[in-house]
Design a protein around this motif. Structure first.
Motif, PDB file in Angstrom:
ATOM      1  N   VAL A 282       0.828  -1.213   0.000  1.00  0.00           N
ATOM      2  CA  VAL A 282       0.000   0.000   0.000  1.00  0.00           C
ATOM      3  C   VAL A 282       0.860   1.261   0.000  1.00  0.00           C
ATOM      4  CG1 VAL A 282      -1.962  -1.091   1.147  1.00  0.00           C
ATOM      5  CG2 VAL A 282      -0.165  -0.043   2.529  1.00  0.00           C
ATOM      6  N   GLN A 283       0.218   2.360  -0.411  1.00  0.00           N
ATOM      7  CA  GLN A 283       0.875   3.675  -0.363  1.00  0.00           C
ATOM      8  C   GLN A 283       0.324   4.512   0.791  1.00  0.00           C
ATOM      9  OE1 GLN A 283      -0.850   4.006  -4.266  1.00  0.00           O
ATOM     10  NE2 GLN A 283       1.123   4.634  -5.127  1.00  0.00           N
ATOM     11  N   LEU A 284      -0.907   4.203   1.199  1.00  0.00           N
ATOM     12  CA  LEU A 284      -1.573   4.920   2.290  1.00  0.00           C
ATOM     13  C   LEU A 284      -2.229   3.899   3.217  1.00  0.00           C
ATOM     14  CD1 LEU A 284      -2.866   7.519   3.620  1.00  0.00           C
ATOM     15  CD2 LEU A 284      -4.775   7.189   2.009  1.00  0.00           C
ATOM     16  N   ASN A 310       9.584   3.729  10.182  1.00  0.00           N
ATOM     17  CA  ASN A 310      10.695   3.212   9.383  1.00  0.00           C
ATOM     18  C   ASN A 310      10.402   3.220   7.886  1.00  0.00           C
ATOM     19  OD1 ASN A 310      12.337   2.636  11.635  1.00  0.00           O
ATOM     20  ND2 ASN A 310      11.147   0.772  12.029  1.00  0.00           N
ATOM     21  N   ASN A 311       9.147   3.102   7.515  1.00  0.00           N
ATOM     22  CA  ASN A 311       8.792   3.058   6.094  1.00  0.00           C
ATOM     23  C   ASN A 311       8.308   4.435   5.650  1.00  0.00           C
ATOM     24  OD1 ASN A 311       7.805   2.566   3.555  1.00  0.00           O
ATOM     25  ND2 ASN A 311       6.866   0.599   4.107  1.00  0.00           N
ATOM     26  N   LYS A 312       9.215   5.190   5.023  1.00  0.00           N
ATOM     27  CA  LYS A 312       8.891   6.561   4.612  1.00  0.00           C
ATOM     28  C   LYS A 312       8.028   6.597   3.353  1.00  0.00           C
ATOM     29  CE  LYS A 312      11.690   8.102   7.836  1.00  0.00           C
ATOM     30  NZ  LYS A 312      11.155   8.696   9.073  1.00  0.00           N
ATOM     31  N   ASP A 313       7.887   5.468   2.669  1.00  0.00           N
ATOM     32  CA  ASP A 313       7.135   5.435   1.414  1.00  0.00           C
ATOM     33  C   ASP A 313       5.629   5.288   1.629  1.00  0.00           C
ATOM     34  OD1 ASP A 313       9.483   5.610  -0.053  1.00  0.00           O
ATOM     35  OD2 ASP A 313       9.751   3.426  -0.054  1.00  0.00           O
ATOM     36  N   VAL A 314       5.222   4.984   2.847  1.00  0.00           N
ATOM     37  CA  VAL A 314       3.797   4.767   3.128  1.00  0.00           C
ATOM     38  C   VAL A 314       3.295   5.844   4.098  1.00  0.00           C
ATOM     39  CG1 VAL A 314       2.063   3.187   4.054  1.00  0.00           C
ATOM     40  CG2 VAL A 314       4.033   2.292   2.787  1.00  0.00           C
ATOM     41  N   GLU A 315       2.265   6.567   3.703  1.00  0.00           N
ATOM     42  CA  GLU A 315       1.636   7.544   4.601  1.00  0.00           C
ATOM     43  C   GLU A 315       0.606   6.838   5.482  1.00  0.00           C
ATOM     44  OE1 GLU A 315       0.109  11.162   2.970  1.00  0.00           O
ATOM     45  OE2 GLU A 315       1.614  11.225   1.372  1.00  0.00           O
ATOM     46  N   ILE A 316       0.364   7.417   6.658  1.00  0.00           N
ATOM     47  CA  ILE A 316      -0.714   6.908   7.502  1.00  0.00           C
ATOM     48  C   ILE A 316      -1.544   8.077   8.014  1.00  0.00           C
ATOM     49  CG2 ILE A 316       0.770   6.841   9.570  1.00  0.00           C
ATOM     50  CD1 ILE A 316      -0.952   4.325  10.421  1.00  0.00           C
ATOM     51  N   TRP A 317      -2.861   7.929   7.920  1.00  0.00           N
ATOM     52  CA  TRP A 317      -3.807   8.924   8.436  1.00  0.00           C
ATOM     53  C   TRP A 317      -4.618   8.265   9.553  1.00  0.00           C
ATOM     54  CZ3 TRP A 317      -6.620  10.793   3.324  1.00  0.00           C
ATOM     55  CH2 TRP A 317      -5.692  11.418   2.484  1.00  0.00           C
ATOM     56  N   PHE A 318      -4.820   9.040  10.604  1.00  0.00           N
ATOM     57  CA  PHE A 318      -5.709   8.614  11.683  1.00  0.00           C
ATOM     58  C   PHE A 318      -6.926   9.541  11.647  1.00  0.00           C
ATOM     59  CE2 PHE A 318      -1.261   8.063  12.968  1.00  0.00           C
ATOM     60  CZ  PHE A 318      -1.206   6.703  13.197  1.00  0.00           C
ATOM     61  N   LYS A 337       3.779  11.451  15.205  1.00  0.00           N
ATOM     62  CA  LYS A 337       5.135  11.124  14.767  1.00  0.00           C
ATOM     63  C   LYS A 337       5.113  10.218  13.547  1.00  0.00           C
ATOM     64  CE  LYS A 337       7.207  11.547  19.365  1.00  0.00           C
ATOM     65  NZ  LYS A 337       7.898  10.832  20.476  1.00  0.00           N
ATOM     66  N   PHE A 338       3.946   9.609  13.300  1.00  0.00           N
ATOM     67  CA  PHE A 338       3.807   8.674  12.189  1.00  0.00           C
ATOM     68  C   PHE A 338       2.953   9.244  11.050  1.00  0.00           C
ATOM     69  CE2 PHE A 338       4.907   6.358  15.916  1.00  0.00           C
ATOM     70  CZ  PHE A 338       5.762   5.366  15.491  1.00  0.00           C
ATOM     71  N   GLY A 339       1.968  10.071  11.408  1.00  0.00           N
ATOM     72  CA  GLY A 339       1.102  10.656  10.387  1.00  0.00           C
ATOM     73  C   GLY A 339       0.073  11.561  11.034  1.00  0.00           C
ATOM     74  N   PRO A 340      -0.643  12.351  10.247  1.00  0.00           N
ATOM     75  CA  PRO A 340      -1.583  13.312  10.824  1.00  0.00           C
ATOM     76  C   PRO A 340      -2.815  12.664  11.454  1.00  0.00           C
ATOM     77  CG  PRO A 340      -1.806  13.255   8.444  1.00  0.00           C
ATOM     78  CD  PRO A 340      -0.609  12.412   8.774  1.00  0.00           C
ATOM     79  N   VAL A 341      -3.233  13.202  12.588  1.00  0.00           N
ATOM     80  CA  VAL A 341      -4.527  12.838  13.175  1.00  0.00           C
ATOM     81  C   VAL A 341      -5.527  13.850  12.618  1.00  0.00           C
ATOM     82  CG1 VAL A 341      -5.874  12.528  15.273  1.00  0.00           C
ATOM     83  CG2 VAL A 341      -3.442  11.919  15.243  1.00  0.00           C
ATOM     84  N   LEU A 342      -6.320  13.397  11.665  1.00  0.00           N
ATOM     85  CA  LEU A 342      -7.212  14.282  10.907  1.00  0.00           C
ATOM     86  C   LEU A 342      -8.602  14.320  11.544  1.00  0.00           C
ATOM     87  CD1 LEU A 342      -6.159  12.978   7.388  1.00  0.00           C
ATOM     88  CD2 LEU A 342      -5.409  15.110   8.472  1.00  0.00           C
ATOM     89  N   ALA A 343      -9.196  15.493  11.554  1.00  0.00           N
ATOM     90  CA  ALA A 343     -10.518  15.658  12.162  1.00  0.00           C
ATOM     91  C   ALA A 343     -11.587  15.876  11.107  1.00  0.00           C
ATOM     92  CB  ALA A 343     -10.509  16.838  13.126  1.00  0.00           C
ATOM     93  N   ASP A 344     -12.738  15.227  11.350  1.00  0.00           N
ATOM     94  CA  ASP A 344     -13.968  15.493  10.599  1.00  0.00           C
ATOM     95  C   ASP A 344     -13.926  15.053   9.142  1.00  0.00           C
ATOM     96  OD1 ASP A 344     -14.723  16.569  12.974  1.00  0.00           O
ATOM     97  OD2 ASP A 344     -14.748  18.646  12.316  1.00  0.00           O
ATOM     98  N   THR A 345     -13.019  14.146   8.807  1.00  0.00           N
ATOM     99  CA  THR A 345     -12.939  13.627   7.445  1.00  0.00           C
ATOM    100  C   THR A 345     -12.574  12.150   7.494  1.00  0.00           C
ATOM    101  OG1 THR A 345     -11.918  13.952   5.262  1.00  0.00           O
ATOM    102  CG2 THR A 345     -10.480  14.175   7.198  1.00  0.00           C
ATOM    103  N   CYS A 346     -12.602  11.471   6.354  1.00  0.00           N
ATOM    104  CA  CYS A 346     -12.105  10.100   6.282  1.00  0.00           C
ATOM    105  C   CYS A 346     -11.688   9.798   4.857  1.00  0.00           C
ATOM    106  CB  CYS A 346     -13.148   9.094   6.761  1.00  0.00           C
ATOM    107  SG  CYS A 346     -14.338   8.593   5.512  1.00  0.00           S
ATOM    108  N   LEU A 386      -1.319  -3.616  10.271  1.00  0.00           N
ATOM    109  CA  LEU A 386      -1.104  -2.437   9.420  1.00  0.00           C
ATOM    110  C   LEU A 386      -0.005  -1.543   9.991  1.00  0.00           C
ATOM    111  CD1 LEU A 386      -4.831  -1.563   8.612  1.00  0.00           C
ATOM    112  CD2 LEU A 386      -3.139  -2.428   6.990  1.00  0.00           C
ATOM    113  N   LEU A 387       0.039  -1.399  11.307  1.00  0.00           N
ATOM    114  CA  LEU A 387       1.065  -0.545  11.905  1.00  0.00           C
ATOM    115  C   LEU A 387       2.463  -1.127  11.710  1.00  0.00           C
ATOM    116  CD1 LEU A 387      -0.648   0.576  15.243  1.00  0.00           C
ATOM    117  CD2 LEU A 387      -0.505   1.803  13.070  1.00  0.00           C
TER     118      LEU A 387
END
Length: 391
Positions: A282-284, A310-318, A337-346, A386-387
């Motif tokens: 995956v990329q995301l 460790n894997n800079k090629d994969v983004e993660i959104w919470f 530290k791993f990816g953005p904690v996003l509000a009100d979206t998915c 996934l993590l």
């Protein structure tokens, strides 16, 4: 359909154009489904909030309603939108999309609708009580409200829910009536009890029965389990109400003697899992469909604490609501530290297809929608697995 004098006066346009059009829509839906009357609602939850899903036509529709002077008359909340309203650039959102998305939020807000924008209003601003009639349009949330709370709502469409919110009533048919809340099939479930196994169970049941009112035996789900089961069954089928023996409010109310029993075990769960997994990498990775609860935020932060990305090629959104994000400052610090904690979206209602082609999720609901709504190949694993892709 029998209308009161007040309802008829609204339909005749005596209270203004905005409420008249709302009444016309609610009455028309009631006639289609054979409703005998309208019923008062205590709240509404509206879909059709992302610019990705409603486009310019939906934006114009909302502008026309606002111009008519219509406002909601009951507590009303809104589904996730296409971006975090402050951090949209981190989601690779273009400025023209952002501008129109912010306009949509503004229009809903001008009608008196709370713009916290979550698919889990029942852990936030909108918590109905047992027996309340409501008009909710988010498939996972309305199933949760019907099943875990014992409130009553049909699977409303976005315009129908908005119309109901404006007049404070909905047509009295379907799951508002006792006779349609009876179980139609017994599900004898054998799962390991994890949240992910409840998601796969929901997927398998939706695939097996399509619609109806399943009655579960063999499980004891808590809030997060019910949340993911409801979402999965609504996406893989069209289940809007289920009962769990010994857990949900109406489970002991009905006689289930003679109902067909379907066993869901390892074989059925494997078929559900295989259907949702179409990508090996995956990329995301996007978590929070439906939105993460406080408990889930704490669980994820505990898994990530002390680790590095460790894997800079994969983004993660919470993905969660702004309210839940505000309640979890320490967890957010670890997760960011791993990816953005996003509000009100998915991920499902965001235009991710402009950036990504392969997305990982722990949600059977997202696993169904990512290929169809987002042109993605999907990896559907539990959160812990996934993590490990990134840490």
């Amino acid at each position: 359909m029998e209308l009161t004098k007040e309802e008829q006066s609204i339909l005749d346009g005596e209270k203004g154009e905005g409420v008249q059009k709302a009444m016309e829509l609610v009455v028309a839906l009631g006639k289609v489904y054979g409703a005998k009357n309208l019923v008062n609602i205590t709240s509404a939850h509206l879909s059709g909030a992302s610019y990705k899903t409603i486009g310019d036509g939906g934006l114009k529709y909302l502008e026309d309603i606002v111009a008519s002077g219509a406002k909601v008359s009951v507590l009303s909340t809104l589904n996730p939108v296409g971006m975090d309203r402050k951090r949209w650039k981190e989601m690779h959102i273009k400025s023209d999309f952002a501008e129109k998305q912010l306009k949509i939020i503004e229009l809903y807000g001008s009608m008196g609708i709370k713009t916290t924008c979550s698919c889990t209003p029942y852990v936030g601003d909108n918590v109905p009580k047992f027996g309340d009639h409501i008009a909710w349009a988010e498939s996972s949330a309305l199933s949760f409200a019907n099943s875990y709370i014992g409130a009553r709502t049909n699977r409303e469409g976005g315009p129908g829910a908005l119309a109901a919110a404006i007049i404070g009533k909905t047509a009295n048919y379907g799951l508002h009536l006792d006779e349609n809340r009876k179980p139609t099939v017994i599900i004898d479930a054998e799962i390991d009890g994890s949240v992910f196994s409840h998601s796969m169970l929901g997927q398998a049941v939706g695939m097996a029965i399509g619609s109806g009112v399943p009655y579960f035996k063999g499980i004891s789900p808590v809030l997060e389990d019910v949340k993911t089961m409801a979402a999965a069954m609504a996406a893989s089928g069209s289940v809007a109400l289920f009962h769990v023996e010994g857990v949900t409010p109406e489970a002991n109310k009905f006689d289930i003697t003679g109902l067909e029993t379907i066993k869901i075990g390892k074989e059925e769960l494997k078929k559900a899992y295989d259907k949702l997994n179409t990508a090996d990498d995956v990329q995301l990775i996007a978590l929070g469909c439906p939105h993460l609860t406080v408990k889930e935020m704490k669980d994820i932060a505990a898994l990530l604490k002390g680790k590095k990305k460790n894997n800079k090629d994969v983004e993660i959104w919470f993905c969660t609501s702004a309210s839940i994000r505000d309640q979890c400052p320490e967890e957010v610090r670890i997760m960011e530290k791993f990816g953005p904690v996003l509000a009100d979206t998915c991920m499902v209602v965001s235009p991710i297809e402009g950036t990504f082609q392969r997305t990982g999720t722990d949600s059977a609901k997202a696993g169904n929608y990512l290929p169809t709504l987002c042109s993605q190949k999907a990896m559907c694993h539990d959160i812990s697995s996934l993590l490990k892709v990134i840490s």
